[in-house]
Write a protein that holds these residues in place. Structure first.
Motif, PDB file in Angstrom:
ATOM      1  N   CYS A 137      45.197  46.338  54.646  1.00  0.00           N
ATOM      2  CA  CYS A 137      45.620  47.117  55.813  1.00  0.00           C
ATOM      3  C   CYS A 137      46.400  46.285  56.825  1.00  0.00           C
ATOM      4  O   CYS A 137      46.890  46.826  57.819  1.00  0.00           O
ATOM      5  N   GLU A 138      46.512  44.967  56.576  1.00  0.00           N
ATOM      6  CA  GLU A 138      47.157  44.089  57.555  1.00  0.00           C
ATOM      7  C   GLU A 138      48.469  43.464  57.084  1.00  0.00           C
ATOM      8  O   GLU A 138      49.335  43.158  57.911  1.00  0.00           O
ATOM      9  N   ILE A 139      48.612  43.249  55.780  1.00  0.00           N
ATOM     10  CA  ILE A 139      49.793  42.553  55.270  1.00  0.00           C
ATOM     11  C   ILE A 139      49.936  42.831  53.771  1.00  0.00           C
ATOM     12  O   ILE A 139      48.935  42.988  53.070  1.00  0.00           O
ATOM     13  N   ASP A 140      51.168  42.896  53.299  1.00  0.00           N
ATOM     14  CA  ASP A 140      51.415  43.019  51.863  1.00  0.00           C
ATOM     15  C   ASP A 140      51.356  41.622  51.245  1.00  0.00           C
ATOM     16  O   ASP A 140      51.980  40.682  51.764  1.00  0.00           O
ATOM     17  N   ILE A 141      50.624  41.485  50.158  1.00  0.00           N
ATOM     18  CA  ILE A 141      50.433  40.197  49.500  1.00  0.00           C
ATOM     19  C   ILE A 141      50.896  40.310  48.053  1.00  0.00           C
ATOM     20  O   ILE A 141      50.499  41.225  47.334  1.00  0.00           O
ATOM     21  N   PHE A 142      51.720  39.344  47.644  1.00  0.00           N
ATOM     22  CA  PHE A 142      52.252  39.315  46.289  1.00  0.00           C
ATOM     23  C   PHE A 142      51.821  38.032  45.598  1.00  0.00           C
ATOM     24  O   PHE A 142      51.742  36.969  46.215  1.00  0.00           O
ATOM     25  N   CYS A 143      51.561  38.140  44.311  1.00  0.00           N
ATOM     26  CA  CYS A 143      51.123  37.005  43.505  1.00  0.00           C
ATOM     27  C   CYS A 143      52.175  36.729  42.438  1.00  0.00           C
ATOM     28  O   CYS A 143      52.480  37.594  41.628  1.00  0.00           O
ATOM     29  N   GLY A 144      52.727  35.516  42.465  1.00  0.00           N
ATOM     30  CA  GLY A 144      53.764  35.165  41.507  1.00  0.00           C
ATOM     31  C   GLY A 144      53.539  33.800  40.891  1.00  0.00           C
ATOM     32  O   GLY A 144      52.613  33.079  41.259  1.00  0.00           O
ATOM     33  N   ILE A 145      54.396  33.481  39.966  1.00  0.00           N
ATOM     34  CA  ILE A 145      54.373  32.185  39.276  1.00  0.00           C
ATOM     35  C   ILE A 145      55.774  31.596  39.361  1.00  0.00           C
ATOM     36  O   ILE A 145      56.762  32.276  39.082  1.00  0.00           O
TER      37      ILE A 145
END
Length: 89
Positions: free
Chosen positions: A72-80
């Motif tokens: 609800c506070e920030i968009d988080i992305f997980c990458g390599i």
């Protein structure tokens, strides 16, 4: 305008802060998104900051949990990050 950084390293590789510390700082600074991009495991490479296969699973699990926690506070992305790991000198 949205503030974001989509190429962040943490203590999983060569960064100095944990994923959650980075997320909290990004929220405090008004970022709308943060994207983690750790160095991938490469069996043919001896790059000192690459993750092991086990560490990669830990990394993905932690980012997934933090994404849920802060949804609800920030968009988080997980990458390599594999480009520079393959082509660096």
């Amino acid at each position: 305008m949205h503030k974001q950084n989509l190429h962040v390293h943490t203590t999983y590789a060569d960064g100095k802060d944990s994923p959650e510390e980075i997320i909290l700082e990004a929220i405090e600074r008004g970022f709308s998104a943060i994207g983690f991009s750790e160095h991938s495991y490469m069996p043919f490479s001896d790059y000192p900051f690459q993750m092991t296969p086990e560490k990669t699973e830990d990394y993905k699990t932690e980012i997934r949990l933090l994404k849920k926690k802060y949804r609800c506070e920030i968009d988080i992305f997980c990458g390599i990050d594999i480009g520079c790991d393959i082509f660096s000198d």
